[in-house]
Design a protein around this motif. Sequence first.
Motif, PDB file in Angstrom:
ATOM      1  N   GLY A   1     -39.761 -40.862   2.975  1.00 21.59           N
ATOM      2  CA  GLY A   1     -39.171 -42.103   3.415  1.00 21.59           C
ATOM      3  C   GLY A   1     -39.580 -42.385   4.844  1.00 21.59           C
ATOM      4  O   GLY A   1     -40.663 -42.019   5.259  1.00 21.59           O
ATOM      5  N   TYR A   2     -38.713 -42.954   5.597  1.00 22.85           N
ATOM      6  CA  TYR A   2     -39.075 -43.236   6.964  1.00 22.85           C
ATOM      7  C   TYR A   2     -37.841 -43.085   7.851  1.00 22.85           C
ATOM      8  O   TYR A   2     -36.724 -43.335   7.442  1.00 22.85           O
ATOM      9  N   ASP A   3     -38.048 -42.604   9.084  1.00 26.44           N
ATOM     10  CA  ASP A   3     -36.997 -42.533  10.102  1.00 26.44           C
ATOM     11  C   ASP A   3     -37.304 -43.613  11.125  1.00 26.44           C
ATOM     12  O   ASP A   3     -38.330 -43.564  11.793  1.00 26.44           O
ATOM     13  N   LYS A   4     -36.441 -44.539  11.207  1.00 27.19           N
ATOM     14  CA  LYS A   4     -36.684 -45.690  12.083  1.00 27.19           C
ATOM     15  C   LYS A   4     -35.788 -45.592  13.313  1.00 27.19           C
ATOM     16  O   LYS A   4     -34.577 -45.498  13.205  1.00 27.19           O
ATOM     17  N   HIS A   5     -36.388 -45.611  14.482  1.00 29.01           N
ATOM     18  CA  HIS A   5     -35.630 -45.592  15.719  1.00 29.01           C
ATOM     19  C   HIS A   5     -35.413 -47.029  16.174  1.00 29.01           C
ATOM     20  O   HIS A   5     -36.353 -47.794  16.342  1.00 29.01           O
ATOM     21  N   LEU A   6     -34.184 -47.374  16.359  1.00 28.10           N
ATOM     22  CA  LEU A   6     -33.868 -48.717  16.808  1.00 28.10           C
ATOM     23  C   LEU A   6     -34.139 -48.853  18.298  1.00 28.10           C
ATOM     24  O   LEU A   6     -34.306 -47.863  19.021  1.00 28.10           O
TER      25      LEU A   6
ATOM     26  N   PRO B   1     -31.494 -45.624   9.364  1.00 22.17           N
ATOM     27  CA  PRO B   1     -30.945 -45.071   8.119  1.00 22.17           C
ATOM     28  C   PRO B   1     -31.727 -43.839   7.680  1.00 22.17           C
ATOM     29  O   PRO B   1     -32.894 -43.672   8.024  1.00 22.17           O
ATOM     30  N   PRO B   2     -31.085 -42.934   6.939  1.00 23.73           N
ATOM     31  CA  PRO B   2     -31.760 -41.701   6.506  1.00 23.73           C
ATOM     32  C   PRO B   2     -32.906 -42.025   5.558  1.00 23.73           C
ATOM     33  O   PRO B   2     -32.937 -43.103   4.948  1.00 23.73           O
ATOM     34  N   PRO B   3     -33.876 -41.116   5.434  1.00 23.32           N
ATOM     35  CA  PRO B   3     -35.015 -41.367   4.551  1.00 23.32           C
ATOM     36  C   PRO B   3     -34.599 -41.468   3.089  1.00 23.32           C
ATOM     37  O   PRO B   3     -33.580 -40.906   2.689  1.00 23.32           O
ATOM     38  N   ILE B   4     -35.390 -42.197   2.312  1.00 23.55           N
ATOM     39  CA  ILE B   4     -35.134 -42.311   0.877  1.00 23.55           C
ATOM     40  C   ILE B   4     -35.370 -40.967   0.206  1.00 23.55           C
ATOM     41  O   ILE B   4     -36.392 -40.314   0.425  1.00 23.55           O
ATOM     42  N   ASN B   5     -34.424 -40.541  -0.602  1.00 22.93           N
ATOM     43  CA  ASN B   5     -34.579 -39.332  -1.404  1.00 22.93           C
ATOM     44  C   ASN B   5     -35.327 -39.719  -2.679  1.00 22.93           C
ATOM     45  O   ASN B   5     -34.766 -40.328  -3.587  1.00 22.93           O
ATOM     46  N   GLU B   6     -36.620 -39.374  -2.746  1.00 22.35           N
ATOM     47  CA  GLU B   6     -37.462 -39.823  -3.860  1.00 22.35           C
ATOM     48  C   GLU B   6     -37.003 -39.248  -5.191  1.00 22.35           C
ATOM     49  O   GLU B   6     -37.015 -39.934  -6.216  1.00 22.35           O
ATOM     50  N   ARG B   7     -36.606 -37.981  -5.192  1.00 16.31           N
ATOM     51  CA  ARG B   7     -36.148 -37.371  -6.445  1.00 16.31           C
ATOM     52  C   ARG B   7     -34.892 -38.079  -6.968  1.00 16.31           C
ATOM     53  O   ARG B   7     -34.770 -38.355  -8.155  1.00 16.31           O
ATOM     54  N   LYS B   8     -33.975 -38.386  -6.054  1.00 18.74           N
ATOM     55  CA  LYS B   8     -32.755 -39.068  -6.453  1.00 18.74           C
ATOM     56  C   LYS B   8     -33.061 -40.470  -6.961  1.00 18.74           C
ATOM     57  O   LYS B   8     -32.459 -40.937  -7.945  1.00 18.74           O
ATOM     58  N   LEU B   9     -33.999 -41.155  -6.313  1.00 19.28           N
ATOM     59  CA  LEU B   9     -34.373 -42.503  -6.745  1.00 19.28           C
ATOM     60  C   LEU B   9     -35.030 -42.468  -8.129  1.00 19.28           C
ATOM     61  O   LEU B   9     -34.744 -43.316  -8.988  1.00 19.28           O
ATOM     62  N   LEU B  10     -35.900 -41.481  -8.354  1.00 18.65           N
ATOM     63  CA  LEU B  10     -36.535 -41.349  -9.670  1.00 18.65           C
ATOM     64  C   LEU B  10     -35.500 -41.097 -10.758  1.00 18.65           C
ATOM     65  O   LEU B  10     -35.588 -41.646 -11.864  1.00 18.65           O
ATOM     66  N   THR B  11     -34.530 -40.248 -10.459  1.00 15.60           N
ATOM     67  CA  THR B  11     -33.468 -39.974 -11.431  1.00 15.60           C
ATOM     68  C   THR B  11     -32.677 -41.244 -11.744  1.00 15.60           C
ATOM     69  O   THR B  11     -32.336 -41.518 -12.900  1.00 15.60           O
TER      70      THR B  11
ATOM     71  N   PHE C   1     -39.399 -49.024  -0.535  1.00 20.04           N
ATOM     72  CA  PHE C   1     -40.024 -47.723  -0.766  1.00 20.04           C
ATOM     73  C   PHE C   1     -40.882 -47.743  -2.029  1.00 20.04           C
ATOM     74  O   PHE C   1     -42.027 -47.273  -2.041  1.00 20.04           O
ATOM     75  N   LEU C   2     -40.325 -48.301  -3.119  1.00 17.99           N
ATOM     76  CA  LEU C   2     -41.079 -48.405  -4.375  1.00 17.99           C
ATOM     77  C   LEU C   2     -42.326 -49.262  -4.201  1.00 17.99           C
ATOM     78  O   LEU C   2     -43.405 -48.922  -4.706  1.00 17.99           O
ATOM     79  N   ARG C   3     -42.186 -50.364  -3.493  1.00 15.68           N
ATOM     80  CA  ARG C   3     -43.308 -51.270  -3.303  1.00 15.68           C
ATOM     81  C   ARG C   3     -44.455 -50.563  -2.597  1.00 15.68           C
ATOM     82  O   ARG C   3     -45.614 -50.693  -2.978  1.00 15.68           O
ATOM     83  N   GLY C   4     -44.128 -49.773  -1.574  1.00 13.93           N
ATOM     84  CA  GLY C   4     -45.173 -49.044  -0.869  1.00 13.93           C
ATOM     85  C   GLY C   4     -45.776 -47.944  -1.714  1.00 13.93           C
ATOM     86  O   GLY C   4     -46.987 -47.722  -1.706  1.00 13.93           O
ATOM     87  N   LYS C   5     -44.957 -47.262  -2.496  1.00 11.98           N
ATOM     88  CA  LYS C   5     -45.429 -46.139  -3.305  1.00 11.98           C
ATOM     89  C   LYS C   5     -46.321 -46.594  -4.449  1.00 11.98           C
ATOM     90  O   LYS C   5     -47.312 -45.935  -4.793  1.00 11.98           O
ATOM     91  N   LEU C   6     -45.974 -47.727  -5.044  1.00 15.63           N
ATOM     92  CA  LEU C   6     -46.680 -48.187  -6.247  1.00 15.63           C
ATOM     93  C   LEU C   6     -47.786 -49.196  -5.953  1.00 15.63           C
ATOM     94  O   LEU C   6     -48.502 -49.591  -6.865  1.00 15.63           O
ATOM     95  N   ALA C   7     -47.929 -49.606  -4.697  1.00 15.58           N
ATOM     96  CA  ALA C   7     -48.859 -50.689  -4.370  1.00 15.58           C
ATOM     97  C   ALA C   7     -50.270 -50.403  -4.835  1.00 15.58           C
ATOM     98  O   ALA C   7     -50.975 -51.281  -5.343  1.00 15.58           O
TER      99      ALA C   7
END
Length: 481
Positions: A5-10, A17-27, A232-238
């Motif tokens: 995912g990504y760690d964004k510093h404001l 926000p915390p990074p996307i958990n890819e395994r959790k999103l896939l589930t 996240f999906l858009r970037g992963k699947l692009a």
Amino acid sequence: MANTGYDKHLENGEIGPPPINERKLLTKIDIHLLPCLCFMYMITFLDRVNIGNAAVLGMRDDLGLKSGMKYNAALMIFFIPYILFEIPSNILLKKLSPHVWLTFCTFGFGLVLTFQGLVQSWSTLMATRFFLGMFEAGMLPGCVYLLGMWYKRSEGQKRYSFFASSVILAGAFGGLLASAIGKMDGMRGYRGWRWVFIVEGCATCFMAIVNFFVIPDFPEDCKWINEREFAFLRGKLAAETGRLTDTAKLGWREILGVFRDWKILVGGFMFFGQAVAVYGYAFFAPTIIHAYGYGEIKTQLYSIPPWAAAYGCSLACACLSDYFRHRYLFTLIPMLVGIAGFGILLSVRDTAHHNLQYAALHLLTSGCFSAGPIFLCWFGMNLGGHRRRMVGTAWQIGFGNVGGIVATYSFLEKDAPLYRNGYIIGLSFSCFSAAMATLYLFGVWRENKMRERIRAQGMVEVTPEDEERLGDLAITYRYAY
């Protein structure tokens, strides 16, 4: 799998926000997508091939289909609209959204199947089979297209096989269900074979109503993923599916332009050969096993173990294919197992070796039904962009199902009980399918090598718009094999 995912510093120094958990999103995607598609496809295939169970339960006698090729014609007529409406159906699916179009198709063929239980003649059976094919045309290409827009190629095979193995469960469950429904013979004045169609048709209509509320749409249209998950999906699947937008133009020029790529044609040919063997067994398994001397109900029960063996083999091939991230060998090896099963059946010269013939059926189903999901995943996931994946998957399945027409005339009554001509046809087309898979392997390997040479000669600039327009034809794209 590690979290990504990504760690964004404001700007004020706070952590984003915390990074996307890819395994959790896939589930999460799996839970929303796979159960409803698998169950829907299982019912679809069951409604298509339960005519084989009905034939053993007395349909051929009641409708006067015992002699000649009227029964084979009733099987064949299904595939004419089924083939013609594959590509138009995928276009409508994209325009209307999956949950609307797939629900409409499911309810339609459930209603037709219910009426099929009331037919009184061969001509009315032909009419219901035609409309059954028309409504079912959109199911498999639509589901394959939808799956391909949610997963990367490296994530796809287990999920494709889990989905496609619904066919195998349909075959096994169909025999068990037919043996139970067959005992309703005489209830309300209807024969057992009629109840097979009526009960399963009503169940399909009910499932269609439920599925309207549970079938997911494309990622860009779903409300159960939030903006961060979609980004996240858009970037992963692009790189594989395009940019998950609705900008792809869909005129006839664009659709026909897809077929300028010879690999598209080969993808249809390799599924065509495999479909002959698959449909040959699916339609005639009860007839083949009944020829071994079993009664009507026992025949339905004996049809279950070969399907169970095919289910286990299919999932094993899928897991190994994903583990090694390789497709070709996991189509070739199962096809060779299926060819071995055909060889044994052809070597039997009399009717006294039922145990050997029955064992060979396990090899036939395990091999042929395991290769199919990998063909679908390998070819479909190699297509990039909405347009090429939409048209390409519909073409592969549509043209591949021409094999169903061949299969309907493979096992004729005059060839009983050994059905040697049917096994010769199945063996020949299995070899053809393996040859086409080898040709496709050579094609994608050659394309990858050519693109690597071009990239090595100098920097090639490809814009995101070009990648969306070209899909897998973009010079930056690499095929899997």
